[in-house]
Structures are given as C-alpha cells and as structure tokens.
Scaffold this motif. Structure first.
Motif, short mmCIF file in Angstrom:
data_model
loop_
_atom_site.label_atom_id
_atom_site.label_comp_id
_atom_site.label_asym_id
_atom_site.label_seq_id
_atom_site.Cartn_x
_atom_site.Cartn_y
_atom_site.Cartn_z
N VAL A 149 0.91 -1.26 -0.01
CA VAL A 149 -0.16 0.11 0.07
C VAL A 149 0.93 1.27 0.09
O VAL A 149 1.71 1.44 0.89
CB VAL A 149 -0.90 0.10 1.30
CG1 VAL A 149 -1.99 1.09 1.20
CG2 VAL A 149 -1.82 -1.42 1.44
N PRO A 150 0.79 2.07 -1.06
CA PRO A 150 1.42 3.43 -0.91
C PRO A 150 1.00 4.19 0.13
O PRO A 150 -0.17 4.15 0.58
CB PRO A 150 1.20 4.11 -2.31
CG PRO A 150 0.31 3.35 -3.08
CD PRO A 150 -0.18 2.13 -2.10
N THR A 151 1.78 5.38 0.51
CA THR A 151 1.79 5.96 1.75
C THR A 151 0.32 6.90 1.48
O THR A 151 -0.58 6.99 2.52
CB THR A 151 2.90 7.39 1.76
OG1 THR A 151 4.14 6.34 1.93
CG2 THR A 151 2.85 7.89 2.95
N TRP A 158 -3.62 3.58 12.94
CA TRP A 158 -2.41 3.26 13.71
C TRP A 158 -1.06 3.09 12.99
O TRP A 158 0.06 3.18 13.43
CB TRP A 158 -2.78 2.07 14.51
CG TRP A 158 -3.01 0.79 13.61
CD1 TRP A 158 -2.05 0.10 12.87
CD2 TRP A 158 -4.42 0.49 13.32
NE1 TRP A 158 -2.81 -1.13 12.30
CE2 TRP A 158 -4.29 -0.94 12.41
CE3 TRP A 158 -5.66 0.40 13.75
CZ2 TRP A 158 -5.19 -1.60 11.94
CZ3 TRP A 158 -6.56 -0.09 13.26
CH2 TRP A 158 -6.28 -1.34 12.54
N ASN A 159 -1.03 3.04 11.43
CA ASN A 159 -0.20 2.89 10.74
C ASN A 159 0.36 4.39 10.38
O ASN A 159 1.53 4.46 9.93
CB ASN A 159 -0.19 1.97 9.35
CG ASN A 159 -0.27 0.47 9.80
OD1 ASN A 159 0.41 0.11 10.75
ND2 ASN A 159 -0.98 -0.25 8.98
N LYS A 160 -0.37 5.54 10.33
CA LYS A 160 -0.24 6.64 9.75
C LYS A 160 0.87 7.34 11.13
O LYS A 160 1.43 8.36 10.71
CB LYS A 160 -1.31 7.39 9.55
CG LYS A 160 -2.21 6.99 8.51
CD LYS A 160 -3.42 7.85 8.15
CE LYS A 160 -4.32 7.49 6.88
NZ LYS A 160 -5.42 8.04 6.80
N GLU A 161 0.98 6.70 12.00
CA GLU A 161 1.52 7.30 13.07
C GLU A 161 3.25 7.20 12.76
O GLU A 161 4.16 7.87 13.47
CB GLU A 161 1.37 6.75 14.33
CG GLU A 161 -0.13 7.11 14.86
CD GLU A 161 -0.36 6.27 16.38
OE1 GLU A 161 0.67 5.50 16.68
OE2 GLU A 161 -1.44 6.46 16.91
N TYR A 162 3.39 6.36 11.91
CA TYR A 162 4.96 6.01 11.74
C TYR A 162 5.26 6.78 10.40
O TYR A 162 6.65 6.73 9.78
CB TYR A 162 5.10 4.51 11.25
CG TYR A 162 4.62 3.46 12.67
CD1 TYR A 162 5.90 3.50 13.69
CD2 TYR A 162 3.52 3.02 12.41
CE1 TYR A 162 5.45 2.79 14.68
CE2 TYR A 162 3.35 2.18 13.73
CZ TYR A 162 4.31 2.09 14.77
OH TYR A 162 4.03 1.22 15.84
N LYS A 165 9.14 12.17 8.20
CA LYS A 165 10.91 12.36 8.19
C LYS A 165 11.14 12.69 9.92
O LYS A 165 12.32 12.24 10.29
CB LYS A 165 11.25 13.44 7.49
CG LYS A 165 10.58 13.38 6.16
CD LYS A 165 11.65 12.40 5.48
CE LYS A 165 11.10 12.40 3.94
NZ LYS A 165 12.01 11.29 3.22
N SER A 166 10.35 12.91 10.77
CA SER A 166 10.85 13.43 12.12
C SER A 166 10.54 12.11 12.95
O SER A 166 10.48 12.48 14.17
CB SER A 166 10.42 14.59 12.49
OG SER A 166 8.81 14.56 12.66
N VAL A 167 10.15 10.92 12.42
CA VAL A 167 9.66 9.84 13.50
C VAL A 167 10.96 9.34 14.09
O VAL A 167 12.06 9.19 13.49
CB VAL A 167 9.14 8.91 12.68
CG1 VAL A 167 8.77 7.72 13.68
CG2 VAL A 167 7.73 9.42 12.21
N ALA A 168 10.85 9.33 15.35
CA ALA A 168 12.19 8.84 16.30
C ALA A 168 11.81 7.93 17.21
O ALA A 168 10.71 8.14 18.04
CB ALA A 168 13.15 9.90 16.58
#
Length: 198
Positions: A149-151, A158-162, A165-168
């Motif tokens: 599945v593309p973005t 629950w998958n959109k939280e990841y 670019k700033s996910v740490a």
C-alpha cells in the motif's frame, strides 16, 4: 553456548517480536488428463498460498481447488511448487491484506494493514491478530489478496503514526551486556551508565 540466541533466554521469545511463521508458496496444478473421462486438455491453475510449509501449502491448494473448481486431490496433480521470496527484505513497507474468516455466527470479509519488512511477516501478524481479536484459527481464514500500500492510500490510523521524516524512537534506558561470556566481569571500576536521556 555462551552467546544468547535470537529466541531469548531459555528458548522464550523476545517481547514485542513477531517471528515469521508463514511462507508464501506458488502452487501450480490441474485436473489429471484422462481419455476415459474426456479431459485430455485440462486448465492449469496457479495460486499463491501462505502456509508454514510445503505440505500445508499443497493441502490448502486442494482445498481451494475443490471449493472453486470442483477438482479434488484424487483426480488432480500438482505440476510445480515454489517458495516466493521478498525482493527487498530490509525495507519496511505497508502491506494490505484482503481476507475473509468464518466466525461462530457467519462469514466476514475484512481488510487489514500491517507494517513489516516482508509480506510473510505481515501475514504472520494478521493470523495472530485475527486469532486474538476474533478467535479465528488458521483453517478458518482465507486470504483473498495481498498488496503493498502506498503512503497516500493508507487507511488505518495506527499505521499513519509512523509516517513523516521526524519519527524517532528513543531508547532512554539501555543495559550494556557483554558480547560473550569471556568478557563478563563480576567487578568493574565504574558504575554502569544506563540513563541516556541527556
């Protein structure tokens, strides 16, 4: 062995890790050609099936063939079976799974999304998830389709939280362990540092 295995201590699985239990097989089969029954030219069917091993994959193939095409194992033959491997097993992707399962009350269609490095890992998570939430076993679940599945097409929140670019993922508390038992010491000169918040 003095090294710790990936399975954890005393063979117990590590917390939060879903090991890939199911593999993807491509099974090709057909109805046996028979001059007596008038089936000299039989259609060849190809299916992608998720199963723990080749034996279960063949069994599921004949299950679907008997349901969809009215061909059973006694009158058919398997021409080829191959395992399908991931092209990029080190890249995280979002996988969509269209499936149906049988509950105590009826049949249900469902769409689910999982993030994993392979479609096998995503399917393994799906089977665990459906077993936990709906008490549905492997024999009651039928996978209709899987796709990457593309973005911009992702549905589940629950998958959109990841995304972004700033996910740490900070690791504030880490206990340093020796690589092997040879480097283990009972007494050290300094107190170990486990707080990495600064």
């Amino acid at each position: 062995s003095c090294e710790m295995s990936a399975a954890g201590v005393n063979g117990a699985p590590e917390s939060g890790i879903v090991h890939t239990r199911y593999r993807q097989y491509q099974v090709v089969g057909r109805l046996k050609p028979s001059a007596e029954k008038g089936t000299r030219k039989a259609n060849i069917f190809k299916m992608n099936i998720f199963a723990p091993n080749e034996v279960v994959a063949k069994s599921r193939f004949w299950y679907y063939m008997s349901m969809l095409n009215r061909v059973k194992k006694a009158n058919g033959e398997i021409l080829q079976i191959n395992e399908v491997y991931e092209k990029r097993p080190s890249t995280v992707s979002t996988y969509g799974i269209w499936m149906r399962y049988d509950s105590r009350t009826g049949h249900h269609n469902m769409y689910r999304e999982y993030r994993d490095t392979s479609v096998n890992g995503a399917v393994s998570k799906m089977y665990l998830d459906v077993a936990a939430r709906h008490r549905s076993r492997f024999s009651n679940v039928q996978i209709v389709r899987t796709a990457t599945v593309p973005t911009d097409k992702m549905r589940k929140t629950w998958n959109k939280e990841y995304l972004g670019k700033s996910v740490a993922f900070p690791l504030p508390h880490r206990v340093m362990r020796p690589a092997t038992k040879a480097f283990k010491k009972n007494f050290v000169a300094r107190r170990p540092r486990t707080d990495f918040t600064n």
